[in-house]
Design an enzyme around this catalytic site. Structure first.
Site, PDB file in Angstrom:
ATOM      1  N   HIS A 190       1.529  -1.471  -0.237  1.00  7.21           N
ATOM      2  CA  HIS A 190       0.019  -0.068  -0.263  1.00  7.21           C
ATOM      3  C   HIS A 190       0.801   1.458  -0.096  1.00  7.21           C
ATOM      4  O   HIS A 190       0.303   2.555  -0.299  1.00  7.21           O
ATOM      5  CB  HIS A 190      -1.245   0.265   0.958  1.00  7.21           C
ATOM      6  CG  HIS A 190      -1.862  -0.944   0.962  1.00  7.21           C
ATOM      7  ND1 HIS A 190      -1.721  -2.200   1.311  1.00  7.21           N
ATOM      8  CD2 HIS A 190      -3.246  -0.779  -0.115  1.00  7.21           C
ATOM      9  CE1 HIS A 190      -3.457  -2.959   0.508  1.00  7.21           C
ATOM     10  NE2 HIS A 190      -4.118  -1.795   0.195  1.00  7.21           N
ATOM     11  N   GLU A 434     -11.901  -9.533  -4.946  1.00  5.10           N
ATOM     12  CA  GLU A 434     -10.803  -9.550  -4.784  1.00  5.10           C
ATOM     13  C   GLU A 434     -10.219 -11.225  -4.023  1.00  5.10           C
ATOM     14  O   GLU A 434      -8.525 -11.594  -3.864  1.00  5.10           O
ATOM     15  CB  GLU A 434     -10.105  -8.501  -3.518  1.00  5.10           C
ATOM     16  CG  GLU A 434     -10.387  -7.155  -4.208  1.00  5.10           C
ATOM     17  CD  GLU A 434     -10.176  -6.698  -2.607  1.00  5.10           C
ATOM     18  OE1 GLU A 434      -8.670  -5.719  -2.783  1.00  5.10           O
ATOM     19  OE2 GLU A 434     -10.948  -6.258  -2.217  1.00  5.10           O
ATOM     20  N   ASP A 458      -4.718  -7.746  -4.476  1.00  2.00           N
ATOM     21  CA  ASP A 458      -5.312  -8.486  -4.068  1.00  2.00           C
ATOM     22  C   ASP A 458      -5.233 -10.260  -4.839  1.00  2.00           C
ATOM     23  O   ASP A 458      -5.668 -11.020  -4.044  1.00  2.00           O
ATOM     24  CB  ASP A 458      -6.827  -8.560  -2.549  1.00  2.00           C
ATOM     25  CG  ASP A 458      -5.863  -7.386  -1.570  1.00  2.00           C
ATOM     26  OD1 ASP A 458      -4.971  -8.389  -0.991  1.00  2.00           O
ATOM     27  OD2 ASP A 458      -6.588  -6.300  -1.365  1.00  2.00           O
ATOM     28  N   CYS A 505      -9.462  -2.485 -10.764  1.00  2.00           N
ATOM     29  CA  CYS A 505      -8.749  -0.969  -9.847  1.00  2.00           C
ATOM     30  C   CYS A 505      -7.452  -1.354  -9.745  1.00  2.00           C
ATOM     31  O   CYS A 505      -7.318  -0.677  -8.746  1.00  2.00           O
ATOM     32  CB  CYS A 505      -9.784  -0.389  -9.278  1.00  2.00           C
ATOM     33  SG  CYS A 505     -10.502  -1.860  -8.114  1.00  2.00           S
TER      34      CYS A 505
END
Ligand code: PEP
Ligand code: MG
Length: 575
Positions: A190, A434, A458, A505
């Site tokens: 992240h 995900e 993910d 995304c």
């Protein structure tokens, strides 16, 4: 000159002076203490120093991020100004035979115990987190160790760190940071994503950087390649001139691409693809719109929670409503809180887990801490009056979770209605795909959802069972694995069958080599890092949908990711 290689987390080419970020060592010898009076004096000094530091950070944050962020430290200041708290430590010192550090830690432990007996609501959790943070600050000052804080950086800094967490990056002094490089971390960690949304050049997974770089070394990050990052420490004049020239060329190309940011995103044979931006804050949205964003495919709201305290309904409402207004009717997909994994929200002080990526993450956490979730949902429903807000739920692994989330949306709407607050009760609700389970259930999920968006960061991690943040096994994180491509194809087909659109995304949508494949697999929306919007549009315009379908069909029929990559390279050459 020293040259190192790492992974490109956020592209660009940049240079500056090394700022080494190392957490201070807070260990001490408990037997080394002076007379009670001397220990008390040390404590008083550490309290005043800590107050001065907090004041400085508060002012810097208010200046760079806006007034609302300055208040984050108010609660901590209150602890320092609380005479009772200090008195308890002084009393322990009066009893003699301990150093101020030990007395401080003992008093902290009493409070920690007290809090553990209280109800675990977000207010108490936040208070304990503040107390822990401030005690650490006082302890460091008692030990006379220097504070290393990323919120106030010297001009033109390249931050060099063993590892950074999203909360560190969120606090980073944006005026003065030119880029960062970390020893650890994977491409879709992240912190890498946050760097991308800030358009901040960043390299992760760079072994040796902490040993090789020293404070104020001149560092160049050459991150033009989407995979390998090249890091140069104190390059000689010849190399420096070459890099300067490369930087000029890169900037020129970016300028040319930027001029094309408003072109329609359509393949040469007429298939429209929606290009949206991934954002984590209002600042990111402003930045994304400068790169041509007309819609947002992923607003990572948890980033609003990483900076300090928990934003309440009003504050969240203001942010979401403002974002919707800025987009002026453009689609704004807001993802509900996706905490857990590597996204630690200090203010929540959640217990450590053995396997955080398989733990209380995303929707699971929101279904457990419903007050937190309902606060966000109320803010979203109110803000939905100001634009095309759509709500998306992360980490769904069964239809039941989606249904429970929908029930809570209905409950949030009922709460608002009871209070007489205006809102939109039924914005479109989407599911993030995900997990492998969501892929296999894509038919059922897309029947009940308004749209699905694949979080390939993910999805790759869970399909291939490889930790997305661990650079040691980054070679197993095979972005082009046919297993993943087939999962994308299955999901897109299931959505289409139910008359819904499927987007991507995750970072894969920002990878130029993956774009024709995703389009060919039937993906209709790509949500990408803001600075990549112009180049994604230009690239899609250069392909026909028919060619993308052929490429996708062939790529997903191959057996290994190496074969897929080799095939894509040739397909690009002949396109
Ligand atoms: C993803 O997993 O691909 C995604 C978009 O969500 P995040 O990266 O925030 O986990
Ligand atoms: Mg995700």
């Amino acid at each position: 000159m020293k040259a190192l290689a790492g992974l490109t987390a956020s592209p660009g080419i940049t240079s500056g002076k090394a700022f080494i970020f190392r957490a201070p060592d807070l260990s001490y010898d408990p037997s080394g203490f002076g007379k009670p009076e001397a220990e008390k004096e040390r404590l008083e000094q550490a309290f005043s120093l800590s107050k001065a530091e907090l004041e400085k950070i508060k002012n810097a944050l208010s200046g760079s991020l806006g007034e609302e962020y300055g208040h984050i430290f108010r609660a901590q200041m209150t602890v320092l100004e609380d005479d009772d708290f200090k008195q308890e430590i002084l009393d322990r010192l009066d009893e003699g035979s301990c150093r101020a550090e030990a007395a401080l830690e003992a008093v902290y432990r009493v409070y920690e115990e007290l809090f553990s007996e209280m109800e675990e609501d977000s207010y108490n959790v936040q208070r304990l987190a503040d107390l822990a943070d401030i005690c650490k600050r006082v302890l460091r000052n008692l030990l006379g160790r220097e504070e290393i804080n990323l919120s106030v950086l010297p001009p033109e800094s390249i931050v060099v760190a063993e590892e950074l967490f999203p909360s560190d990056t969120a606090m980073m002094d944006r005026e003065n940071v030119r880029g960062f490089v970390t020893e650890k971390g994977g491409l879709t960690s992240h912190v890498a994503i946050l760097a991308k949304s800030l358009s901040l050049p960043a390299a992760v997974g760079t072994p040796g950087i902490m040993n090789q770089a020293e404070k104020n070394d001149f560092i160049v990050l050459d991150l033009r390649d989407f995979e390998t990052a090249h890091i140069y420490i104190n390059p000689g004049s010849e190399k420096k001139a070459e890099l300067d020239q490369a930087a000029r060329g890169y900037r020129q190309r970016q300028k040319e691409l930027l001029a094309m940011k408003d072109l329609e995103c359509v393949t040469s044979d007429g298939r429209k693809i929606v290009i949206s931006a991934n954002i984590g804050s209002l600042d990111d949205l402003v930045n994304a719109m400068e790169f041509g964003a007309k819609s947002v495919g992923l607003f990572r709201t948890e980033f609003l929670f990483l900076r300090g305290d928990l934003p309440g309904e009003e504050e969240q409402y203001r942010v979401y409503a403002e974002a919707a207004k800025k987009l002026n009717g453009g689609m704004l997909i807001i993802r509900t809180l996706d905490i857990g994994g590597d996204k630690e929200v200090k203010a929540l002080a959640l217990p450590k887990e053995e396997n955080p990526f398989l733990g209380l993450r995303g929707i699971r956490l929101c279904l457990k801490y419903q007050d937190l979730f309902l606060t966000q949902l109320r803010a979203l429903l109110r803000a939905a009056l100001h634009g095309d807000i759509r709500i998306m739920f992360p980490m769904i692994s069964s239809l039941l979770e989606f249904r429970r989330a929908k029930e809570l949306v209905a409950r949030a709407a009922a709460d608002l209605a009871a209070k007489g607050l205006e809102h939109r009760p039924d914005p479109p609700l989407g599911v993030m795909v995900e997990t492998p389970a969501a892929v296999f259930l894509a038919d059922e999920l897309s029947r009940e959802a308004s749209f699905v968006s694949m979080g390939t960061n993910d999805l790759t991690q869970y399909v291939l069972s490889v930790d997305r943040g661990n650079e040691e096994i980054s070679s197993y994180y095979r972005t082009f694995s046919p297993a993943l491509l087939r999962a994308v194809g299955l999901t897109a087909r299931a959505a289409e069958k139910n008359g819904k659109w499927a987007g991507v995304c995750g970072e894969l949508a920002s990878n130029p080599m993956a774009i024709p494949v995703l389009v060919g697999l039937g993906v209709e929306e790509l949500s990408v890092a803001p600075q990549l919007i112009p180049q994604t549009i230009v690239q899609i315009r250069g392909f026909s949908y028919a060619a993308c379908r052929d490429i996708a069909e062939k790529a997903s029929s191959l057996a290994t990711d190496e074969e897929v990559k080799a095939f894509l390279k040739t397909a690009f050459r002949s396109a």
